[in-house]
Design an enzyme around this catalytic site. Structure first.
Site, PDB file in Angstrom:
ATOM      1  CD  GLN A 126      -0.509  -2.284  -2.587  1.00 10.75           C
ATOM      2  OE1 GLN A 126      -0.006  -1.173  -2.641  1.00 10.75           O
ATOM      3  NE2 GLN A 126      -1.783  -2.461  -2.356  1.00 10.75           N
ATOM      4  CB  SER A 129       0.395  -1.109 -10.276  1.00 12.75           C
ATOM      5  OG  SER A 129      -0.383  -0.478  -9.309  1.00 12.75           O
ATOM      6  CB  SER A 161       5.768   1.788  -2.386  1.00 17.14           C
ATOM      7  OG  SER A 161       4.943   2.594  -3.168  1.00 17.14           O
ATOM      8  CD  GLU A 244      -3.327   1.121  -0.596  1.00 17.66           C
ATOM      9  OE1 GLU A 244      -3.974   0.245  -1.192  1.00 17.66           O
ATOM     10  OE2 GLU A 244      -2.222   1.528  -0.973  1.00 17.66           O
ATOM     11  CG  ASN A 370      -8.145  11.508  -5.397  1.00 19.93           C
ATOM     12  OD1 ASN A 370      -7.738  10.462  -4.880  1.00 19.93           O
ATOM     13  ND2 ASN A 370      -8.004  12.687  -4.813  1.00 19.93           N
TER      14      ASN A 370
HETATM   15  C1  LIG Z   1       3.406   7.225  -4.672  1.00 23.09           C
HETATM   16  C2  LIG Z   1       2.817   6.014  -5.311  1.00 23.09           C
HETATM   17  C3  LIG Z   1       2.956   4.782  -4.697  1.00 23.09           C
HETATM   18  C4  LIG Z   1       2.440   3.645  -5.305  1.00 23.09           C
HETATM   19  N1  LIG Z   1       2.661   2.441  -4.689  1.00 23.09           N
HETATM   20  C5  LIG Z   1       2.214   1.308  -5.279  1.00 23.09           C
HETATM   21  C6  LIG Z   1       2.523   0.055  -4.692  1.00 23.09           C
HETATM   22  O1  LIG Z   1       3.192  -0.035  -3.665  1.00 23.09           O
HETATM   23  N2  LIG Z   1       2.073  -1.057  -5.305  1.00 23.09           N
HETATM   24  C7  LIG Z   1       1.327  -1.013  -6.451  1.00 23.09           C
HETATM   25  O2  LIG Z   1       0.928  -2.061  -6.931  1.00 23.09           O
HETATM   26  N3  LIG Z   1       1.037   0.174  -7.043  1.00 23.09           N
HETATM   27  C8  LIG Z   1       1.476   1.338  -6.486  1.00 23.09           C
HETATM   28  N4  LIG Z   1       1.223   2.555  -7.077  1.00 23.09           N
HETATM   29  C9  LIG Z   1       0.529   2.582  -8.368  1.00 23.09           C
HETATM   30  C10 LIG Z   1      -0.865   3.168  -8.300  1.00 23.09           C
HETATM   31  O3  LIG Z   1      -1.751   2.291  -7.664  1.00 23.09           O
HETATM   32  C11 LIG Z   1      -1.274   3.458  -9.760  1.00 23.09           C
HETATM   33  O4  LIG Z   1      -0.413   4.474 -10.242  1.00 23.09           O
HETATM   34  C12 LIG Z   1      -2.705   3.891  -9.853  1.00 23.09           C
HETATM   35  O5  LIG Z   1      -3.567   2.831  -9.565  1.00 23.09           O
HETATM   36  C13 LIG Z   1      -3.038   4.437 -11.261  1.00 23.09           C
HETATM   37  O6  LIG Z   1      -2.664   3.532 -12.251  1.00 23.09           O
HETATM   38  P1  LIG Z   1      -1.782   3.987 -13.498  1.00 23.09           P
HETATM   39  O7  LIG Z   1      -0.595   4.726 -12.982  1.00 23.09           O
HETATM   40  O8  LIG Z   1      -1.562   2.802 -14.352  1.00 23.09           O
HETATM   41  O9  LIG Z   1      -2.659   5.072 -14.283  1.00 23.09           O
HETATM   42  P2  LIG Z   1      -3.816   4.770 -15.327  1.00 23.09           P
HETATM   43  O10 LIG Z   1      -4.703   3.700 -14.807  1.00 23.09           O
HETATM   44  O11 LIG Z   1      -3.187   4.561 -16.661  1.00 23.09           O
HETATM   45  O12 LIG Z   1      -4.626   6.124 -15.318  1.00 23.09           O
HETATM   46  C14 LIG Z   1      -4.179   7.296 -16.009  1.00 23.09           C
HETATM   47  C15 LIG Z   1      -5.181   8.417 -15.763  1.00 23.09           C
HETATM   48  O13 LIG Z   1      -6.472   8.058 -16.297  1.00 23.09           O
HETATM   49  C16 LIG Z   1      -7.470   8.135 -15.280  1.00 23.09           C
HETATM   50  N5  LIG Z   1      -8.435   7.049 -15.463  1.00 23.09           N
HETATM   51  C17 LIG Z   1      -8.147   5.754 -15.746  1.00 23.09           C
HETATM   52  N6  LIG Z   1      -9.282   5.027 -15.805  1.00 23.09           N
HETATM   53  C18 LIG Z   1     -10.312   5.885 -15.540  1.00 23.09           C
HETATM   54  C19 LIG Z   1     -11.731   5.735 -15.444  1.00 23.09           C
HETATM   55  N7  LIG Z   1     -12.333   4.564 -15.610  1.00 23.09           N
HETATM   56  N8  LIG Z   1     -12.468   6.839 -15.139  1.00 23.09           N
HETATM   57  C20 LIG Z   1     -11.875   8.047 -14.933  1.00 23.09           C
HETATM   58  N9  LIG Z   1     -10.533   8.249 -15.034  1.00 23.09           N
HETATM   59  C21 LIG Z   1      -9.768   7.176 -15.323  1.00 23.09           C
HETATM   60  C22 LIG Z   1      -6.721   7.956 -13.962  1.00 23.09           C
HETATM   61  O14 LIG Z   1      -7.420   8.530 -12.886  1.00 23.09           O
HETATM   62  C23 LIG Z   1      -5.412   8.684 -14.259  1.00 23.09           C
HETATM   63  O15 LIG Z   1      -5.575  10.072 -14.064  1.00 23.09           O
HETATM   64  C24 LIG Z   1       1.729   3.727  -6.520  1.00 23.09           C
HETATM   65  C25 LIG Z   1       1.579   4.968  -7.147  1.00 23.09           C
HETATM   66  C26 LIG Z   1       2.124   6.108  -6.561  1.00 23.09           C
HETATM   67  C27 LIG Z   1       1.960   7.419  -7.262  1.00 23.09           C
END
Ligand SMILES: Cc1cc2nc3c(=O)[nH]c(=O)nc-3n(C[C@H](O)[C@H](O)[C@H](O)COP(=O)(O)OP(=O)(O)OC[C@H]3O[C@@H](n4cnc5c(N)ncnc54)[C@H](O)[C@@H]3O)c2cc1C
Length: 387
Positions: A126, A129, A161, A244, A370
């Site tokens: 997928q 991100s 992933s 999902e 979350n």
């Molecule tokens: C094990 C694993 C598998 C994954 N697999 C995939 C995959 O297959 N394909 C894919 O596309 N992505 C994948 N991801 C990515 C995942 O979807 C993102 O890590 C996730 O959506 C968070 O985005 P970010 O890491 O950019 O964090 P950010 O968006 O930068 O967030 C950083 C922190 O700020 C908080 N935050 C951000 N905005 C807000 C808000 N508006 N209100 C409150 N808090 C907020 C978040 O909760 C987090 O704690 C995977 C991630 C993990 C850990």
């Protein structure tokens, strides 16, 4: 919802159990994120499952499924986990893209993509991100520029992933350069070995490379690889996200199995456990059962024609927090032994708990963090004002 199984459902359960007993490998397969050999062993397992028509029991028969309902899928999952069967290397395909194609794909797309997905010939990643578009997925900048009958895909995806070794990816791209936020996005399928795709593995805390960054430079794909209408990508991806978070990715059987292992661990260490650990084990068991009942209710609602809405966010928070709590309880029971890596000579079965704990910490992040799920619950279920 009727909590009793019908005779047909019980017969189905017996059939799954019998097949699993005869086919599940005696030894666990090597991790699919560790080595190419481990990945390919899991691909072979997918082919074996598919040969028994167990790849995805809910899919139509024409595409390798059995056309069964979600209650039977839950039963299948219970027997699958109880048999100790391998993890599904193609979970992004069979649990996420597959149901999305069944709902939104053309006949040609279903015929082209579902059978090789079902038999593991094509393993999916997928690619949603991006470095600046994680929680805020609508900030996607990767673009798909129309060039005759093709799109040229360019951009930078991350945290994909299985993408280190997978064959195909489904990505979210901006097809309208003038668009902003949720508008002008499209869901497009692309082969990961295409010219212009560079993959860079990302090492995880356990040393494996479960993710890749993807650098795309004018990757040419036919327009037929777009799922749904141009600009409809957001709506379709949110349907996938519902599967999902709310149902497919984390079936209750997975947590019921962890709860069973936890009870066994407690029994084996009863003399060194205190009341706090006993209560935590009981809590874990009840939580896993409660989650199972809630998913049975969701499945029953879907069978009756309902949809998965914002309540998927409740599910996602529940299972991810439950998983961490279960693993923390196991580590507390194990004491100093909890620090043994799975590969340590004296680890025995203990190392699985540390490995599971490290992965459980990712649960509140993937499939939408979350914090974001709490925003959704606040706005859409509780009707609170936007933060
Ligand atoms: C094990 C694993 C598998 C994954 N697999 C995939 C995959 O297959 N394909 C894919 O596309 N992505 C994948 N991801 C990515 C995942 O979807 C993102 O890590 C996730 O959506 C968070 O985005 P970010 O890491 O950019 O964090 P950010 O968006 O930068 O967030 C950083 C922190 O700020 C908080 N935050 C951000 N905005 C807000 C808000 N508006 N209100 C409150 N808090 C907020 C978040 O909760 C987090 O704690 C995977 C991630 C993990 C850990």
């Amino acid at each position: 919802m009727d909590l009793r199984y019908t005779d047909d459902q019980l017969a189905f359960r017996a059939e799954v159990r019998e097949w699993m007993a005869a086919n599940v490998p005696d030894e666990p397969l090597p991790s699919f994120d560790g080595t190419r050999a481990g990945f390919e062993a899991h691909r072979e397992w997918e082919a074996r499952l598919n040969a028994g028509r167990w790849g995805m029991v809910t899919w139509p028969e024409a595409y390798g499924g059995r056309g069964l309902d979600l209650i039977r899928w839950l039963i299948f999952e219970e027997e699958y986990y109880a048999a100790g069967a391998p993890q599904r290397v193609n979970q992004n395909g069979i649990f996420l893209l597959g149901p999305t194609l069944i709902d939104y794909g053309t006949q040609a797309q279903k015929a082209r993509f579902l059978p090789p997905m079902a038999n593991g010939e094509e393993i999916w990643a997928q690619a949603w991100s991006e470095p600046q578009a994680g929680s805020d997925l609508a900030a996607v900048r990767a673009k798909a520029v129309r060039d005759g009958d093709s799109y040229l895909l360019s951009g930078h995806k991350i945290w994909s992933s299985r993408a280190v070794m997978a064959d195909w990816a489904f990505g979210l791209f901006r097809t309208d350069p003038a668009s902003e936020r949720h508008k002008g996005l499209s869901l497009i399928l692309f082969p990961l070995d295409a010219e212009g795709v560079r993959r860079q593995a990302i090492a995880q805390i356990n040393g494996e490379t479960g993710f890749a960054e993807l650098f795309l430079d004018e990757v040419r794909v036919p327009v037929e690889n777009r799922v749904g209408a141009e600009g409809e990508g957001w709506r379709i991806c949110m349907a996938t996200a519902g599967f999902e978070r709310g149902l497919m990715l984390r079936s209750p059987a997975r947590f019921q199995m962890t709860a069973r292992r936890l009870v066994e661990l407690y029994e084996a260490n009863r003399e060194t456990c205190g009341p706090a650990q006993r209560d935590a084990v009981a809590q874990a068991w009840m939580a896993a059962e409660a989650y199972a009942l809630s998913v049975y209710a969701t499945a029953s609602r879907l069978i009756a024609g309902g949809g998965i809405g914002a309540e998927a966010s409740l599910n996602k928070i529940f299972w991810s927090e439950m998983d961490i709590a279960m693993h923390e309880t196991a580590l507390a029971i194990l004491g100093a032994r909890a620090e043994l890596l799975p590969t340590a000579p004296a680890a025995g079965d203990v190392g699985r708990w540390l490995d599971g704990y490290l992965f459980s910490l990712a649960g509140p992040i993937y499939a939408g963090t979350n914090d974001i799920q709490r925003n959704i619950i606040a706005e859409r279920l509780l009707g609170l004002p936007r933060a």
